[in-house]
Design a protein around this motif. Structure first.
Motif, PDB file in Angstrom:
ATOM      1  N   ARG A  74      61.206  36.051  43.257  1.00 14.91           N
ATOM      2  CA  ARG A  74      59.825  35.902  42.430  1.00 14.91           C
ATOM      3  C   ARG A  74      60.080  35.621  40.980  1.00 14.91           C
ATOM      4  NH1 ARG A  74      57.402  41.686  42.611  1.00 14.91           N
ATOM      5  NH2 ARG A  74      59.568  42.202  42.417  1.00 14.91           N
ATOM      6  N   PRO A  75      59.222  34.654  40.469  1.00 10.37           N
ATOM      7  CA  PRO A  75      59.315  34.311  39.075  1.00 10.37           C
ATOM      8  C   PRO A  75      59.541  35.602  38.085  1.00 10.37           C
ATOM      9  CG  PRO A  75      57.718  33.061  39.933  1.00 10.37           C
ATOM     10  CD  PRO A  75      57.970  34.388  41.119  1.00 10.37           C
ATOM     11  N   VAL A  76      60.352  35.631  37.137  1.00 10.98           N
ATOM     12  CA  VAL A  76      60.425  36.593  36.209  1.00 10.98           C
ATOM     13  C   VAL A  76      59.951  36.229  34.882  1.00 10.98           C
ATOM     14  CG1 VAL A  76      62.079  38.236  35.032  1.00 10.98           C
ATOM     15  CG2 VAL A  76      62.526  37.330  37.126  1.00 10.98           C
ATOM     16  N   LYS A  77      59.138  37.178  34.512  1.00 11.71           N
ATOM     17  CA  LYS A  77      58.490  37.084  33.024  1.00 11.71           C
ATOM     18  C   LYS A  77      58.999  37.745  32.036  1.00 11.71           C
ATOM     19  CE  LYS A  77      54.003  37.303  30.876  1.00 11.71           C
ATOM     20  NZ  LYS A  77      54.209  36.115  30.174  1.00 11.71           N
ATOM     21  N   LEU A  78      59.653  37.202  31.218  1.00 10.38           N
ATOM     22  CA  LEU A  78      60.571  37.754  30.200  1.00 10.38           C
ATOM     23  C   LEU A  78      59.651  38.039  29.025  1.00 10.38           C
ATOM     24  CD1 LEU A  78      63.591  35.455  30.076  1.00 10.38           C
ATOM     25  CD2 LEU A  78      63.284  37.471  31.247  1.00 10.38           C
ATOM     26  N   SER A  79      59.988  39.181  28.538  1.00  9.64           N
ATOM     27  CA  SER A  79      59.291  39.721  27.122  1.00  9.64           C
ATOM     28  C   SER A  79      59.494  38.805  26.116  1.00  9.64           C
ATOM     29  CB  SER A  79      59.741  41.008  26.711  1.00  9.64           C
ATOM     30  OG  SER A  79      61.108  41.347  26.535  1.00  9.64           O
ATOM     31  N   ASP A  80      58.940  39.152  24.920  1.00  6.77           N
ATOM     32  CA  ASP A  80      59.248  38.024  23.693  1.00  6.77           C
ATOM     33  C   ASP A  80      60.574  38.235  23.177  1.00  6.77           C
ATOM     34  OD1 ASP A  80      56.566  37.127  23.826  1.00  6.77           O
ATOM     35  OD2 ASP A  80      55.928  38.655  22.253  1.00  6.77           O
ATOM     36  N   GLU A  81      61.062  39.473  23.222  1.00  8.08           N
ATOM     37  CA  GLU A  81      62.521  39.755  22.870  1.00  8.08           C
ATOM     38  C   GLU A  81      63.555  39.167  23.893  1.00  8.08           C
ATOM     39  OE1 GLU A  81      64.350  43.621  21.058  1.00  8.08           O
ATOM     40  OE2 GLU A  81      64.740  43.572  23.161  1.00  8.08           O
ATOM     41  N   GLU A  82      63.300  38.994  25.345  1.00  5.00           N
ATOM     42  CA  GLU A  82      63.990  38.332  26.300  1.00  5.00           C
ATOM     43  C   GLU A  82      64.090  36.871  26.078  1.00  5.00           C
ATOM     44  OE1 GLU A  82      63.772  42.112  29.334  1.00  5.00           O
ATOM     45  OE2 GLU A  82      62.187  40.456  29.511  1.00  5.00           O
ATOM     46  N   GLN A  83      62.732  36.408  25.874  1.00  2.91           N
ATOM     47  CA  GLN A  83      62.503  34.982  25.783  1.00  2.91           C
ATOM     48  C   GLN A  83      63.569  34.678  24.484  1.00  2.91           C
ATOM     49  OE1 GLN A  83      61.254  32.736  27.226  1.00  2.91           O
ATOM     50  NE2 GLN A  83      59.583  33.407  28.788  1.00  2.91           N
TER      51      GLN A  83
END
Length: 211
Positions: A74-83
């Motif tokens: 499944r695609p992972v949606k990263l948080s702003d910090e993780e991005q």
């Protein structure tokens, strides 16, 4: 007869399953093939229930593993910090590995003038700055400045030797840390993560030398 045609079709699917490389397609084709054999076994003069039971078992096992595989993809949606980390420090890591790594991180905040690392101590964690700046001081002399996105103490962490410098916050600092035991458990489950993280640390060292 339809049942014979289905059985013939099932065997073609089994052959096709051996030819595909993608595990998800292999399991999906195998499930469809096993389902296609059930009418043939059932409509024999004496239904072959034992064969049907085994086919159902194969279907259940493959369906379970296919579900697990699809969930992992499944695609992972990263948080702003993780991005932000994905585009700065953790460029070599895939999103799912970044998420796994960040979920195991311990978070800290220290005020200006506080030590993140003391010289001559054993360092059993890998540190990464999220905000603020810290100075690297050896024997009281400033050697370098650490910025958000920089690792701290990585040389001592990797080598296992005592730390060669103090790391002191020049402003309030937020950082995350991964204890060695936590990383070791992650490495055992995902050897690729170890290679990617070590490559990331090497890039970080090169960037610091360039600065």
């Amino acid at each position: 007869m339809l049942t014979v045609a289905l059985f013939f079709f099932a065997n073609i699917l089994f052959c096709l399953a051996y030819m595909v490389r993608d595990m998800a397609y292999l399991r999906a084709i195998t499930i469809l093939a096993a389902i296609s054999t059930l009418p043939y076994f059932y409509f024999q003069a004496t239904p072959l229930y034992s064969a049907m039971v085994w086919q159902v078992a194969f279907i259940v096992i493959n369906a379970f593993n296919l579900t697990v595989l699809l969930l992992q993809r499944r695609p992972v949606k990263l948080s702003d910090e993780e991005q932000w980390l994905k585009h700065t420090t953790l460029r070599l890591l895939k999103p799912r590995k970044i998420r796994r790594l960040m979920q195991r991180a311990e978070r800290y905040e220290v005020p200006s003038g506080e030590h993140l690392i003391h010289q001559g101590h054993e360092l059993n964690a890998l540190l990464l700055l999220l905000s603020g700046e810290a100075s690297v001081k050896a024997d009281g002399q400033r050697r370098a400045m650490l910025q958000p996105g920089d690792f701290a103490g990585e040389m001592s962490f990797i080598s296992g030797k005592l730390t060669s410098a103090d790391v002191v916050a020049e402003a309030p600092v937020r950082y995350i840390a991964w204890p060695a035991s936590t990383l070791e458990r992650l490495y055992q489950r995902d050897p690729e993560l170890k290679d990617a993280l070590q490559g990331t640390i090497g890039m970080d060292m090169a960037n610091k030398l360039t600065r």
